[in-house]
Design a protein around this motif. Structure first.
Motif, PDB file in Angstrom:
ATOM      1  N   UNK A   7       0.793  -1.209   0.110  1.00 22.33           N
ATOM      2  CA  UNK A   7      -0.019  -0.062   0.010  1.00 22.33           C
ATOM      3  C   UNK A   7       1.041   1.312  -0.132  1.00 22.33           C
ATOM      4  N   UNK A   8       1.953   1.142   0.512  1.00 24.71           N
ATOM      5  CA  UNK A   8       3.225   2.392   0.612  1.00 24.71           C
ATOM      6  C   UNK A   8       3.839   2.486  -0.580  1.00 24.71           C
ATOM      7  N   UNK A   9       3.590   1.327  -1.677  1.00 22.50           N
ATOM      8  CA  UNK A   9       4.533   1.314  -2.567  1.00 22.50           C
ATOM      9  C   UNK A   9       6.119   0.999  -2.372  1.00 22.50           C
ATOM     10  N   UNK A  10       6.183   0.002  -1.316  1.00 22.20           N
ATOM     11  CA  UNK A  10       7.506  -0.369  -0.978  1.00 22.20           C
ATOM     12  C   UNK A  10       7.610  -1.827  -1.513  1.00 22.20           C
ATOM     13  N   UNK A  11       8.841  -2.476  -1.521  1.00 22.58           N
ATOM     14  CA  UNK A  11       9.052  -3.704  -1.725  1.00 22.58           C
ATOM     15  C   UNK A  11      10.279  -4.098  -1.025  1.00 22.58           C
TER      16      UNK A  11
END
Length: 390
Positions: A84-88
């Protein structure tokens, strides 16, 4: 400088052309990537050496690998928040059927098959018959890396348990006669716990062993009765085995690997025994490699190569380990004789001769599918373990 720049462009063009000609995703000019692997199944005991062998063989692809352990129930929420935060932050997860199921239900994993079949050629043909059926549980979202015909089994201290239960009714009677001496771990984070949960409907003759909500009336009634003489439910299997080995408890539920490995490690005394219900059905188990959605393309190309590597016989032979997920290998033609000498010694010393007959004589079934397993965990958490899980 202009010449060097022009040469770099030409080399990159050649790289792309060669990759396209062979149907590969070319990463010739890419820098090696770092990979973060999270284990929620204790699987790294079986696979870490294989992952490290890949890094050693391909320094051009992998600069470093970080290994982290995490509880299975907490991982899906963490990954969902990252996505959801655009992190991986997590590149690969090795998981049992628990977090696999939760992640499928919540849409967290990359679809591997058939979507990436060109990058993962012929993987389904590599599996032995039992593991091949278990691969279907992943619904294309993961690749099975290890396999175990699990249980349910009972493990006990023979000095304290002389009347070994052969039926659930006998187990209940023993538990009531010896309160606080039987425990098992929360099924959502325990292979033995969930195998016991999924195996009971077959032993008790429930209406539909694959439907925990509408088909397990006898199972839920039994577990509620058993709850009265169980002091608490640990959050994982390791705590159970520690208490069994220390003598705090006299009996627990187990599976083949969790019987062999703690005795090999000295956590549980070697002389402890296992028993099985008279009409048991084996509920098989497996571990899977899954990739969270959002991992960048340059890492995906490397991860696909890593997955192929982990299904090669040499890496699969390492999964015999110290019996933790007995036998371990998921692919065909990986006998114990291929395993490291230490693994062969452990299995010969701490394996059970009776397993061969039990495995041959009793039927084998798949565990619940993803949706049903999540529903079973939620119902157990709500109705059985709510007040006693630690």
């Amino acid at each position: 400088m202009a010449f060097k720049a022009e040469l770099s462009v030409k080399l990159a063009a050649v790289c792309i052309a060669v990759g396209a000609a062979f149907g590969m995703s070319a990463a010739c000019a890419a820098d090696p990537v770092s990979i973060n692997i999270v284990d929620v199944a204790g699987n790294l005991q079986l696979t870490q050496k294989g992952f490290e062998a890949f890094k050693a063989k391909h320094p051009d692809l992998v600069s470093s690998i970080t290994f982290t352990n995490a509880p299975a129930p907490q991982l899906p929420g963490k990954i969902k928040a990252m996505q959801a935060a655009g992190r991986s932050d997590i590149d690969l997860v090795v998981t049992g059927t628990d977090a696999l199921a939760a992640g499928i239900q919540q849409g967290l994993w990359e679809k591997l098959l058939p979507d990436q079949s060109k990058a993962l050629p012929g993987v389904l043909d590599k599996y032995a018959p039992g593991p091949r059926k278990m691969q279907d549980i992943a619904q294309g979202y993961g690749l099975e890396v290890t396999y175990m015909p699990a249980g349910p089994l009972l493990e006990y201290n023979p000095a304290k348990v002389t009347d070994v239960p052969k039926t659930p009714d006998q187990l209940l009677a023993w538990c009531k006669a010896h309160p606080n001496k039987l425990i098992y771990a929360r099924p959502a984070n325990s292979g033995p716990g969930r195998t016991f949960l999924m195996g009971l409907p077959y032993v008790l003759g429930d209406k539909d062993p694959m439907d925990p909500i509408n088909g397990w009336d006898k199972t839920w009634a039994f577990l509620k009765q058993l709850n009265d003489c169980i002091p608490y439910y640990p959050g994982g299997t390791s705590a159970v085995m520690k208490e069994l080995g220390e003598g705090t408890r006299d009996m627990t539920v187990t599976v083949t690997g969790w019987d062999i490995n703690p005795r090999a490690l000295g956590i549980v005394p070697a002389e402890f025994k296992v028993g099985a219900f008279d009409n048991m059905t084996w509920v098989n188990d497996a571990h899977y490699m899954v990739i969270p959605k959002g991992v960048p393309k340059e890492k995906l190309d490397v991860l696909y190569k890593l997955m192929n590597f982990m299904l090669e016989p040499a890496q699969q032979a390492l999964t015999y380990d110290d019996g933790y997920f007995y036998p371990g290998p998921a692919v065909k033609d990986v006998p114990l004789s291929m395993a490291p000498a230490k693994s062969q010694e452990v299995i010969q010393k701490f394996g059970r001769p009776e397993y061969a007959k039990l495995l041959a004589d009793r039927p084998h079934v798949l565990p619940l599918n993803a949706q049903a397993m999540v529903a079973a965990f939620q119902k157990w958490d709500r109705e059985i373990g709510a007040a006693k899980t630690k």
